[in-house]
Scaffold this motif. Structure first.
Motif, PDB file in Angstrom:
ATOM      1  N   SER A 188       0.800  -1.224   0.000  1.00 58.60           N
ATOM      2  CA  SER A 188       0.000   0.000   0.000  1.00 58.60           C
ATOM      3  C   SER A 188       0.834   1.276   0.000  1.00 58.60           C
ATOM      4  CB  SER A 188      -0.930   0.023   1.215  1.00 58.60           C
ATOM      5  OG  SER A 188      -1.850  -1.035   1.144  1.00 58.60           O
ATOM      6  N   PHE A 189       2.012   1.239   0.618  1.00 59.28           N
ATOM      7  CA  PHE A 189       2.719   2.497   0.851  1.00 59.28           C
ATOM      8  C   PHE A 189       4.141   2.595   0.308  1.00 59.28           C
ATOM      9  CE2 PHE A 189      -0.457   2.042   4.272  1.00 59.28           C
ATOM     10  CZ  PHE A 189      -1.274   3.093   3.891  1.00 59.28           C
ATOM     11  N   ALA A 190       4.721   1.517  -0.172  1.00 62.89           N
ATOM     12  CA  ALA A 190       6.115   1.558  -0.627  1.00 62.89           C
ATOM     13  C   ALA A 190       6.325   2.502  -1.799  1.00 62.89           C
ATOM     14  CB  ALA A 190       6.591   0.149  -0.984  1.00 62.89           C
ATOM     15  N   GLU A 191       5.376   2.548  -2.712  1.00 59.19           N
ATOM     16  CA  GLU A 191       5.541   3.400  -3.903  1.00 59.19           C
ATOM     17  C   GLU A 191       5.539   4.885  -3.568  1.00 59.19           C
ATOM     18  OE1 GLU A 191       2.641   2.357  -6.866  1.00 59.19           O
ATOM     19  OE2 GLU A 191       3.318   0.269  -6.940  1.00 59.19           O
ATOM     20  N   GLU A 192       4.885   5.263  -2.497  1.00 59.63           N
ATOM     21  CA  GLU A 192       4.737   6.678  -2.143  1.00 59.63           C
ATOM     22  C   GLU A 192       5.737   7.149  -1.087  1.00 59.63           C
ATOM     23  OE1 GLU A 192       2.496   8.701  -3.681  1.00 59.63           O
ATOM     24  OE2 GLU A 192       1.946   6.987  -4.933  1.00 59.63           O
ATOM     25  N   ASN A 193       6.616   6.257  -0.648  1.00 62.35           N
ATOM     26  CA  ASN A 193       7.573   6.585   0.408  1.00 62.35           C
ATOM     27  C   ASN A 193       8.959   6.104   0.012  1.00 62.35           C
ATOM     28  OD1 ASN A 193       5.927   7.618   2.875  1.00 62.35           O
ATOM     29  ND2 ASN A 193       4.743   5.917   2.063  1.00 62.35           N
ATOM     30  N   ASN A 227      12.695   5.071   4.593  1.00 58.89           N
ATOM     31  CA  ASN A 227      11.628   5.246   5.572  1.00 58.89           C
ATOM     32  C   ASN A 227      10.790   3.984   5.711  1.00 58.89           C
ATOM     33  OD1 ASN A 227      12.157   7.825   6.556  1.00 58.89           O
ATOM     34  ND2 ASN A 227      11.117   8.797   4.849  1.00 58.89           N
ATOM     35  N   MET A 228      10.524   3.310   4.602  1.00 58.39           N
ATOM     36  CA  MET A 228       9.765   2.052   4.677  1.00 58.39           C
ATOM     37  C   MET A 228      10.551   1.007   5.459  1.00 58.39           C
ATOM     38  SD  MET A 228       6.719   2.288   3.370  1.00 58.39           S
ATOM     39  CE  MET A 228       6.271   0.550   3.267  1.00 58.39           C
ATOM     40  N   ASP A 229      11.834   0.863   5.142  1.00 56.61           N
ATOM     41  CA  ASP A 229      12.658  -0.132   5.839  1.00 56.61           C
ATOM     42  C   ASP A 229      12.746   0.157   7.335  1.00 56.61           C
ATOM     43  OD1 ASP A 229      13.065  -1.456   3.461  1.00 56.61           O
ATOM     44  OD2 ASP A 229      15.132  -0.747   3.182  1.00 56.61           O
ATOM     45  N   LYS A 288      -3.493  11.225   4.478  1.00 55.34           N
ATOM     46  CA  LYS A 288      -4.197  12.154   3.596  1.00 55.34           C
ATOM     47  C   LYS A 288      -3.789  12.011   2.132  1.00 55.34           C
ATOM     48  CE  LYS A 288      -1.430  16.358   3.899  1.00 55.34           C
ATOM     49  NZ  LYS A 288      -1.484  17.779   4.220  1.00 55.34           N
ATOM     50  N   GLN A 289      -2.684  11.326   1.853  1.00 50.91           N
ATOM     51  CA  GLN A 289      -2.251  11.074   0.475  1.00 50.91           C
ATOM     52  C   GLN A 289      -2.838   9.775  -0.091  1.00 50.91           C
ATOM     53  OE1 GLN A 289      -0.661  13.411  -1.118  1.00 50.91           O
ATOM     54  NE2 GLN A 289      -0.428  14.626   0.726  1.00 50.91           N
ATOM     55  N   ASN A 290      -3.545   9.008   0.733  1.00 50.37           N
ATOM     56  CA  ASN A 290      -4.096   7.720   0.296  1.00 50.37           C
ATOM     57  C   ASN A 290      -5.500   7.945  -0.282  1.00 50.37           C
ATOM     58  OD1 ASN A 290      -4.870   5.072  -0.075  1.00 50.37           O
ATOM     59  ND2 ASN A 290      -4.189   4.390   1.951  1.00 50.37           N
ATOM     60  N   HIS A 291      -5.530   8.498  -1.490  1.00 53.49           N
ATOM     61  CA  HIS A 291      -6.795   8.920  -2.094  1.00 53.49           C
ATOM     62  C   HIS A 291      -7.752   7.753  -2.352  1.00 53.49           C
ATOM     63  CE1 HIS A 291      -5.077  12.873  -2.357  1.00 53.49           C
ATOM     64  NE2 HIS A 291      -4.028  12.369  -2.980  1.00 53.49           N
ATOM     65  N   VAL A 336       7.382  12.576   8.972  1.00 53.40           N
ATOM     66  CA  VAL A 336       6.177  12.906   9.731  1.00 53.40           C
ATOM     67  C   VAL A 336       5.065  13.187   8.717  1.00 53.40           C
ATOM     68  CG1 VAL A 336       5.118  14.455  11.405  1.00 53.40           C
ATOM     69  CG2 VAL A 336       7.550  13.864  11.610  1.00 53.40           C
ATOM     70  N   GLN A 337       4.054  12.337   8.727  1.00 51.74           N
ATOM     71  CA  GLN A 337       2.950  12.428   7.780  1.00 51.74           C
ATOM     72  C   GLN A 337       1.672  12.835   8.520  1.00 51.74           C
ATOM     73  OE1 GLN A 337       2.830   8.549   5.889  1.00 51.74           O
ATOM     74  NE2 GLN A 337       4.746   8.933   4.795  1.00 51.74           N
ATOM     75  N   THR A 338       0.702  13.313   7.765  1.00 54.12           N
ATOM     76  CA  THR A 338      -0.579  13.703   8.347  1.00 54.12           C
ATOM     77  C   THR A 338      -1.638  12.678   7.987  1.00 54.12           C
ATOM     78  OG1 THR A 338      -0.010  16.047   8.188  1.00 54.12           O
ATOM     79  CG2 THR A 338      -2.347  15.505   8.442  1.00 54.12           C
ATOM     80  N   ASP A 339      -2.279  12.153   9.009  1.00 56.43           N
ATOM     81  CA  ASP A 339      -3.436  11.276   8.821  1.00 56.43           C
ATOM     82  C   ASP A 339      -4.696  12.078   9.118  1.00 56.43           C
ATOM     83  OD1 ASP A 339      -1.810   9.118   8.319  1.00 56.43           O
ATOM     84  OD2 ASP A 339      -2.478   7.933  10.033  1.00 56.43           O
TER      85      ASP A 339
END
Length: 167
Positions: free
Chosen positions: A21-26, A30-32, A127-130, A155-158
């Protein structure tokens, strides 16, 4: 409902679906960092043993294709006066997105909330997970607040979203 005997499967599904879900956008770094510090297999296995978490696994025939984690007892201050339950995680494996897995898991969320007499379902979503936001909005969820989520060093915003449960 899943049990402790499903803990390893849930941990593996959690790691697989989160990464998908999130590897492509990060960033890889940070993912590791997140996967090796905050989202380890052992931490996820241990979560299944906690009484305030409820887990459900979605299967297609005998193949696990998604899962749901509900959490009781953790409520944002804006909902403190409401009897609520959090959708802490709701994920489908990538190849099953758009094939009804999320719908079945969301129906389970509503059923459990009603069975437990909850008035509000709530969740946090990046908020980036459209795609996820569109899914939640289609179910009647509305943004009511936001909070920080730290993924690795980012630091991301949920957005916090809620939905009132009707009988």
């Amino acid at each position: 409902m899943a049990s402790e005997s499903d803990a390893e499967l849930i941990a593996d599904l959690s790691r697989e679906t989160f990464y998908e879900s999130f590897a492509e956008e990060n960033t890889v770094e940070n993912m590791d960092k997140f996967m090796s510090e905050q989202f380890t297999r052992q931490k996820l296995i241990d979560e299944v043993k906690q009484p305030w978490y409820l887990f459900f696994i979605a299967y297609l025939e005998d193949e696990p294709v998604g899962y749901l984690k509900l959490r009781e007892g953790s409520t944002p201050m804006q909902l403190e006066s409401r009897s609520s339950i959090e959708i802490a995680r709701i994920y489908s494996v990538r190849k099953m997105i758009g094939k009804g897995v999320g719908k079945k898991l969301m129906q389970t969320c509503h059923e459990v909330a009603r069975q437990k007499g909850k008035k509000t379902l709530w969740l946090g979503v990046w908020k980036q997970n459209h795609r996820a936001i569109d899914f939640y909005t289609s179910w009647g969820f509305e943004i009511f607040s936001e909070h920080e989520f730290i993924l690795g060093d980012d630091v991301q915003t949920d957005w916090l979203m809620k939905k009132e449960i009707t009988d």
